[in-house]
Design a protein around this motif. Structure first.
Motif, PDB file in Angstrom:
ATOM      1  N   ASN A 136     -57.176  56.234  19.109  1.00 45.61           N
ATOM      2  CA  ASN A 136     -57.033  55.288  18.011  1.00 45.61           C
ATOM      3  C   ASN A 136     -56.648  53.866  17.533  1.00 45.61           C
ATOM      4  N   PHE A 139     -58.914  51.557  19.568  1.00 53.40           N
ATOM      5  CA  PHE A 139     -60.641  51.562  18.488  1.00 53.40           C
ATOM      6  C   PHE A 139     -60.547  50.820  17.402  1.00 53.40           C
ATOM      7  N   SER A 170     -61.488  54.718  25.732  1.00 54.04           N
ATOM      8  CA  SER A 170     -62.016  55.733  26.764  1.00 54.04           C
ATOM      9  C   SER A 170     -61.213  56.163  27.340  1.00 54.04           C
ATOM     10  N   TYR A 176     -64.307  58.807  23.549  1.00 50.91           N
ATOM     11  CA  TYR A 176     -64.915  57.298  22.350  1.00 50.91           C
ATOM     12  C   TYR A 176     -65.717  56.562  23.049  1.00 50.91           C
TER      13      TYR A 176
END
Length: 191
Positions: A136, A139, A170, A176
């Protein structure tokens, strides 16, 4: 005069002392570096059951680096908690910066990071150092680069960085990869 300060004050009402909730929220309505440091205390206050009643981390299916991260976090529970708190703190600052820089909210404040901490603290996956928490982070960096492409004529480097950060995310948590589709849709909207 006290209402304008960023330090909460204690009110006296019927011989009981309480902290005015409006004043506590007004701390995060200001956009100061000191307030960003208060995020750490907010995280520790929300996560105190994890320190009082430690439990093993929840393992999810993860990517190549996520498996190594799960193995490391099992052997180092306390240090993985500290790293998780620092990661969540950095993510909250990044969310607030993203919202403030790109004018997603009409006011420039740190409440988006506060809400982000509150929402992520509701899920078990974010209460420990997990592949989802690390992914995250990458991301959010990818999202930051993606929003930077808005109204720029040459943005090939930012688009490359967006894909790179999604690829790194990912590697920690495989789902992701699906956000690459979101990335293409967002590029069509922003460009």
């Amino acid at each position: 005069m006290l209402k304008d300060t960023a330090i909460p004050y204690i009110c006296k009402k019927k011989e009981r002392y309480f902290i005015n909730s409006h004043t506590v929220l007004s701390i995060f309505r200001t956009n100061q570096i000191f307030t960003g440091i208060l995020y750490i205390f907010y995280i520790v206050a929300l996560w105190h059951p994890v320190f009082v009643f430690p439990s093993p981390p929840v393992h999810q299916t993860s990517g190549i680096f996520g498996i190594k991260l799960n193995d490391w976090s099992e052997g180092h529970l306390f240090s993985s908690q500290v790293v998780a708190i620092l990661l969540l703190w950095g993510q909250a600052l990044l969310v607030s910066t993203l919202v403030n820089r790109h004018r997603i909210s009409p006011d420039s404040n740190l409440i988006p990071g506060l809400i982000y901490i509150l929402v992520t603290s509701c899920f078990k996956e974010f209460l420990h150092l997990s592949p989802v928490l690390v992914a995250n982070t990458f991301f959010l960096i990818a999202l930051y680069n993606l929003f930077d492409t808005y109204k720029k004529t040459s943005c090939a480097d930012l688009l490359f960085n967006t894909g790179l950060w999604l690829g790194i995310a990912s590697l920690f948590y495989m789902p992701y990869l699906y956000f690459i589709v979101f990335c293409f849709i967002a590029i069509n909207i922003l460009r």
